[in-house]
Design a protein around this motif. Structure first.
Motif, short mmCIF file in Angstrom:
data_model
loop_
_atom_site.label_atom_id
_atom_site.label_comp_id
_atom_site.label_asym_id
_atom_site.label_seq_id
_atom_site.Cartn_x
_atom_site.Cartn_y
_atom_site.Cartn_z
N GLY A 1 -26.55 -35.00 14.28
CA GLY A 1 -25.33 -35.28 13.77
C GLY A 1 -24.60 -36.00 14.88
O GLY A 1 -23.31 -36.44 14.75
N ASP A 2 -25.32 -36.32 16.12
CA ASP A 2 -24.65 -37.16 17.23
C ASP A 2 -24.55 -38.54 16.53
O ASP A 2 -25.26 -39.11 15.79
N SER A 3 -23.53 -39.50 17.23
CA SER A 3 -23.45 -40.62 16.56
C SER A 3 -23.00 -41.74 17.77
O SER A 3 -22.42 -41.15 18.76
N ARG A 4 -23.25 -43.00 17.60
CA ARG A 4 -22.86 -43.95 18.51
C ARG A 4 -21.94 -45.02 17.73
O ARG A 4 -22.40 -45.67 16.80
N ILE A 5 -21.04 -45.63 18.49
CA ILE A 5 -19.99 -46.51 17.65
C ILE A 5 -20.73 -47.88 18.09
O ILE A 5 -21.25 -48.14 19.13
N LEU A 6 -20.92 -48.79 16.94
CA LEU A 6 -21.64 -49.99 17.18
C LEU A 6 -21.00 -51.25 17.28
O LEU A 6 -21.37 -52.09 17.74
N SER A 7 -19.67 -51.20 16.46
CA SER A 7 -19.09 -52.31 16.14
C SER A 7 -17.53 -52.18 16.95
O SER A 7 -17.23 -51.19 17.30
N ASN A 8 -16.97 -53.48 16.82
CA ASN A 8 -15.64 -53.52 17.20
C ASN A 8 -14.96 -54.62 16.39
O ASN A 8 -14.61 -55.75 16.86
N ALA A 9 -14.82 -54.20 15.11
CA ALA A 9 -14.37 -55.17 14.12
C ALA A 9 -12.81 -54.99 13.91
O ALA A 9 -12.22 -54.00 14.05
N LEU B 1 -20.28 -40.18 20.29
CA LEU B 1 -19.56 -39.18 19.80
C LEU B 1 -20.37 -37.86 19.36
O LEU B 1 -21.27 -37.98 18.91
N PRO B 2 -19.60 -36.86 19.70
CA PRO B 2 -20.34 -35.55 19.60
C PRO B 2 -20.62 -35.29 18.08
O PRO B 2 -19.91 -35.49 17.42
N PRO B 3 -21.63 -34.36 17.78
CA PRO B 3 -21.67 -34.03 16.28
C PRO B 3 -20.61 -33.14 15.74
O PRO B 3 -19.80 -32.41 16.55
N GLU B 4 -20.65 -33.39 14.48
CA GLU B 4 -19.69 -32.73 13.72
C GLU B 4 -20.38 -31.77 12.61
O GLU B 4 -19.65 -31.28 11.52
N ARG B 5 -21.52 -31.66 12.69
CA ARG B 5 -22.37 -31.09 11.55
C ARG B 5 -22.00 -29.62 11.40
O ARG B 5 -21.76 -28.80 12.10
N VAL B 6 -22.03 -29.39 9.93
CA VAL B 6 -21.97 -27.93 9.56
C VAL B 6 -23.00 -27.62 8.55
O VAL B 6 -22.96 -28.40 7.74
N ARG B 7 -23.46 -26.51 8.75
CA ARG B 7 -24.44 -26.20 7.68
C ARG B 7 -24.21 -25.07 6.84
O ARG B 7 -23.28 -24.27 7.22
N ARG C 1 -13.45 -42.42 12.13
CA ARG C 1 -13.43 -41.60 13.22
C ARG C 1 -12.81 -42.21 14.50
O ARG C 1 -12.29 -41.62 15.23
N PRO C 2 -13.40 -43.53 14.85
CA PRO C 2 -13.06 -44.18 16.14
C PRO C 2 -11.57 -44.60 16.04
O PRO C 2 -10.85 -45.02 17.03
N GLY C 3 -10.74 -44.32 14.92
CA GLY C 3 -9.39 -44.72 14.85
C GLY C 3 -9.16 -45.87 13.96
O GLY C 3 -7.93 -46.21 13.53
N ARG C 4 -10.25 -46.36 13.50
CA ARG C 4 -9.90 -47.58 12.49
C ARG C 4 -11.55 -47.59 11.88
O ARG C 4 -12.37 -46.96 12.60
N GLN C 5 -11.82 -48.22 10.78
CA GLN C 5 -13.22 -48.24 10.47
C GLN C 5 -14.03 -49.18 11.31
O GLN C 5 -13.82 -50.22 11.63
N GLU C 6 -15.13 -48.28 11.80
CA GLU C 6 -16.35 -48.91 12.46
C GLU C 6 -17.61 -48.42 12.06
O GLU C 6 -17.88 -47.27 11.48
N LEU C 7 -18.65 -49.27 12.58
CA LEU C 7 -19.95 -48.80 11.89
C LEU C 7 -20.56 -47.82 13.18
O LEU C 7 -20.25 -48.16 14.39
N LEU C 8 -21.31 -46.78 12.79
CA LEU C 8 -21.82 -45.73 13.55
C LEU C 8 -23.20 -45.69 13.37
O LEU C 8 -23.71 -45.95 12.16
N TRP C 9 -23.90 -45.22 14.40
CA TRP C 9 -25.40 -45.24 14.16
C TRP C 9 -25.72 -43.38 14.29
O TRP C 9 -25.37 -42.98 15.36
N LEU C 10 -25.76 -42.71 13.12
CA LEU C 10 -25.59 -41.34 13.06
C LEU C 10 -26.94 -40.71 12.67
O LEU C 10 -27.81 -41.00 12.24
N SER C 11 -27.28 -39.77 13.59
CA SER C 11 -28.49 -39.09 13.66
C SER C 11 -28.42 -38.14 12.58
O SER C 11 -27.32 -37.31 12.66
N LEU C 12 -29.27 -38.23 11.75
CA LEU C 12 -29.41 -36.96 10.56
C LEU C 12 -30.05 -35.58 10.95
O LEU C 12 -29.64 -34.71 10.36
N GLU C 13 -30.59 -35.76 12.23
CA GLU C 13 -31.11 -34.47 12.69
C GLU C 13 -30.03 -33.61 13.56
O GLU C 13 -29.73 -32.30 13.21
#
Length: 354
Positions: free
Chosen positions: A82-90, A19-25, A68-80
């Motif tokens: 803001g990029d993220s990756r969907i981990l789960s399919n719960a 998922l692309p970043p959504e970061r705002v400073r 963000r994926p359409g329902r609650q899922e786990l993401l791996w979020l870069s703190l640097e």
């Protein structure tokens, strides 16, 4: 079997999608300190309620749950970035239940009545165990320093069982029982002990083999949150005195000697966390006039306002330090739905090593 509920839900899996970043400073309006909002307030994003908040010890990233994926899922979020990756399919993720192993390899989370172990890199999953029939998960899951064991509690009627489960399918082992729900639990980082907090605000400690559970004797009042000290020899806890005219305190109790000591008064912290060496604390104030994220130095007992959190439920902010103590990560609803924020504190707190 672990994937069956997700497949039956009818929603196409987005597992593994970047998922692309959504970061705002922006500059905080109270302190003009730079703060980065890492996720959009247009959807809900939560940090795990396990002690440590899902912050990676090995990379500049965090485990979060997001709609963000359409329902609650786990993401791996870069703190640097803001990029993220969907981990789960719960199918029925409990968004704050997840725990991250100390080597970042495994994530364990609750999907309905199942506890699922997920390999973070390959995204392969396995069913670890199920919550007992007629029981419900109570509080968050916690990861052991041995990278192989996870702890959880389940409540049924007036009883709560604290259990452990290894990274292999099978029933959980009961370590202790409580007469009220457990809100948080954490294994000791150095010793074969586990501590948990009950809903009424009491702390209990027991052996990982289920031996000798005992209640920690605190002053008159209730514990709002606790953390093991980095050396594992004591418990740091946030304490609300029974006398409401007194301020919320940070206190420390030695496990062996049972000596209890005052550390510092706070500006009515609703939650807190120590940094990696216990020299500083971060907290979210519950003051309606000053809804701030604050830093407190142990040596001077002085507080510094970092930024505004503006959350109507400050206990849900759950601010934590990154392992090197150079950033603070927290969640807030100040801009809409719950989002994740980060603020660099390298000019205020000395760098620590894990």
């Amino acid at each position: 079997m672990a994937l069956a509920p997700a497949l039956l839900s009818g929603q196409e899996s987005r597992k593994g999608q970047a998922l692309p970043p959504e970061r705002v400073r922006y500059l905080d309006r109270v302190t003009e300190f730079p703060v980065t909002r890492l996720t959009s307030p247009e959807h809900e994003t939560w940090m795990p309620s396990s002690l440590g908040g899902g912050i990676s010890r090995r990379s500049d990233a965090a485990l979060v749950a997001s709609s963000r994926p359409g329902r609650q899922e786990l993401l791996w979020l870069s703190l640097e970035t803001g990029d993220s990756r969907i981990l789960s399919n719960a199918a029925a993720l409990r968004p704050q239940s997840a725990a991250l192993s100390s080597d970042d390899r495994w994530v364990v989370y609750a999907d309905g009545d199942q506890l699922i172990a997920l390999q973070r890199d390959s995204l392969r999953e396995q069913l670890l165990t199920r919550i007992s029939a007629g029981a419900a998960l109570s509080g968050a899951i916690a990861a052991s320093p041995d990278r192989l064991t996870f702890f959880f509690s389940e409540s049924s009627g007036n009883r709560t069982r604290i259990k452990s489960v290894r990274l292999r399918p099978g029933p959980g082992q009961t370590l202790a029982e409580s007469e009220e729900p457990v809100t948080e639990l954490a294994p000791n980082p150095r010793r074969a002990l586990i501590a948990w907090r009950s809903r009424s605000g009491a702390i209990w400690v027991g052996g990982l083999d289920g031996s000798k559970p005992r209640r920690i004797e605190c002053p008159d009042g209730r514990v709002l949150q606790f953390h093991w000290a980095p050396d594992g020899q004591s418990i740091l806890y946030l304490f609300e005195p029974a006398d409401k005219s007194k301020l919320v305190e940070i206190r420390e109790q030695q496990v062996d000697s049972r000596t209890d000591a005052f550390i510092a008064k706070t500006t009515q912290f609703a939650c807190f966390a120590p940094n990696a060496n216990g020299s500083a604390f971060v907290g979210a104030s519950r003051s309606k006039a000053s809804p701030h994220i604050l830093l407190l130095l142990r040596s001077t007992k002085r507080e510094f306002t970092l930024c505004e959190h503006g959350d109507s439920d400050p206990a849900s902010c759950r601010p934590v330090f990154t392992p090197d103590s150079q950033s603070v990560v927290f969640s807030s609803t100040s801009h809409g739905k719950r989002a994740i924020y980060a603020a660099a504190v390298e000019k205020l707190i000395e760098k620590t090593t894990d």
